[in-house]
Design a protein around this motif. Structure first.
Motif, PDB file in Angstrom:
ATOM      1  N   LEU A  14       0.837  -1.197   0.000  1.00  0.00           N
ATOM      2  CA  LEU A  14       0.000   0.000   0.000  1.00  0.00           C
ATOM      3  C   LEU A  14       0.878   1.255   0.000  1.00  0.00           C
ATOM      4  N   LEU A  15       1.927   1.236   0.805  1.00  0.00           N
ATOM      5  CA  LEU A  15       2.844   2.365   0.863  1.00  0.00           C
ATOM      6  C   LEU A  15       3.571   2.549  -0.461  1.00  0.00           C
ATOM      7  N   GLU A  21       2.057   6.915  -6.632  1.00  0.00           N
ATOM      8  CA  GLU A  21       1.076   7.951  -6.970  1.00  0.00           C
ATOM      9  C   GLU A  21       1.660   9.345  -6.749  1.00  0.00           C
ATOM     10  N   LEU A  22       2.384   9.517  -5.647  1.00  0.00           N
ATOM     11  CA  LEU A  22       3.004  10.817  -5.372  1.00  0.00           C
ATOM     12  C   LEU A  22       4.057  11.149  -6.424  1.00  0.00           C
ATOM     13  N   LEU A  27       4.982  15.229  -6.992  1.00  0.00           N
ATOM     14  CA  LEU A  27       5.186  15.804  -5.667  1.00  0.00           C
ATOM     15  C   LEU A  27       6.486  15.334  -5.028  1.00  0.00           C
ATOM     16  N   VAL A  28       6.890  14.115  -5.341  1.00  0.00           N
ATOM     17  CA  VAL A  28       8.122  13.557  -4.781  1.00  0.00           C
ATOM     18  C   VAL A  28       8.946  12.924  -5.898  1.00  0.00           C
ATOM     19  N   TYR A 130      -0.050  20.880  -0.924  1.00  0.00           N
ATOM     20  CA  TYR A 130      -0.220  19.761  -1.853  1.00  0.00           C
ATOM     21  C   TYR A 130       0.430  18.496  -1.309  1.00  0.00           C
ATOM     22  N   LEU A 131       1.536  18.658  -0.632  1.00  0.00           N
ATOM     23  CA  LEU A 131       2.289  17.519  -0.119  1.00  0.00           C
ATOM     24  C   LEU A 131       1.754  17.028   1.221  1.00  0.00           C
ATOM     25  N   GLN A 132       1.266  17.948   2.015  1.00  0.00           N
ATOM     26  CA  GLN A 132       0.845  17.629   3.379  1.00  0.00           C
ATOM     27  C   GLN A 132      -0.240  16.554   3.442  1.00  0.00           C
ATOM     28  N   ASN A 133      -1.309  16.706   2.700  1.00  0.00           N
ATOM     29  CA  ASN A 133      -2.424  15.761   2.794  1.00  0.00           C
ATOM     30  C   ASN A 133      -2.040  14.334   2.437  1.00  0.00           C
TER      31      ASN A 133
END
Length: 154
Positions: A14-15, A21-22, A27-28, A130-133
Motif C-alpha cells: 500500500l505504501l 502515486e506521489l 510531488l516527490v 499539496y504535499l501535506q495531505n
C-alpha cells in the motif's frame, strides 16, 4: 479501509503504491522512495516517523519565513537561512516540487525583492499543502499509533 487488519506485506505494498502515486503527481522524486528503503536499516517505523518530523519542521520554517517577510525591514540573510533549511529538508526527503519552490525563493532573496519573496512564499505554502495531505494520509494508514498523527498537528 481498515488498515489495522492488514499484514505487514500488504501495508508495505500500500505504501509503495502511495509513493508511486506521489511520484506520478510530481510531488516527490526517487529520494522519497529511498527514504522508504531506509526503514530496513533503521527499524520498521523509521519512514513513517520521518514524515511528521519533516512536515512539522517545514511548517515551522514556512511560518518563520512569513514572519520575516512581514517585518518592515526584511532580513534577507535570515530569509536565506530559512530557505536553505527548507530546501535541504525537502531535497533529503524527496519533496521535489517544494524544493523547486525554494529555489525560486532563493532567487528572490538574492535579488532582495520583497514582492518576489511574497510570491515565492505563496508558492512554497501551496506546494507544502499539496504535499501535506498525502503524506499525512500515509502516516494515518501505516503509523504504529495515534501519537504520530498528533505530533503532526502540533
Amino acid at each position: 479501509m481498515d488498515y489495522k487488519n492488514l499484514d505487514t506485506k500488504s501495508l508495505n505494498q500500500l505504501l509503495i503504491n502511495s509513493i508511486g502515486e506521489l511520484q506520478q503527481q510530481g510531488l516527490v522524486d526517487d529520494y522519497f522512495r529511498h527514504c522508504h528503503s531506509l526503514k530496513e536499516e533503521n527499524g520498521p517505523f523509521f519512514f513513517v516517523e520521518l514524515i511528521p518530523v519533516f512536515l512539522a519542521d517545514a511548517r515551522k520554517v514556512v511560518n518563520e519565513m512569513a514572519k520575516a517577510i512581514d517585518q518592515s525591514l526584511v532580513d534577507y540573510n535570515q530569509m536565506y537561512v530559512h530557505c536553505i533549511k527548507l530546501k535541504g529538508s525537502a531535497a533529503c526527503i524527496g519533496a521535489c516540487r517544494l524544493r523547486n519552490a525554494c529555489t525560486y525563493m532563493s532567487q528572490a532573496i538574492d535579488d532582495k525583492s520583497r514582492d518576489r519573496c511574497c510570491l515565492a512564499l505563496n508558492d512554497i505554502k501551496q506546494e507544502y499543502k499539496y504535499l501535506q495531505n498525502p503524506l499525512e494520509s500515509i502516516v494515518k494508514q501505516l503509523g504504529p499509533n495515534a501519537t504520530i498523527i498528533e505530533m503532526m498537528k502540533s
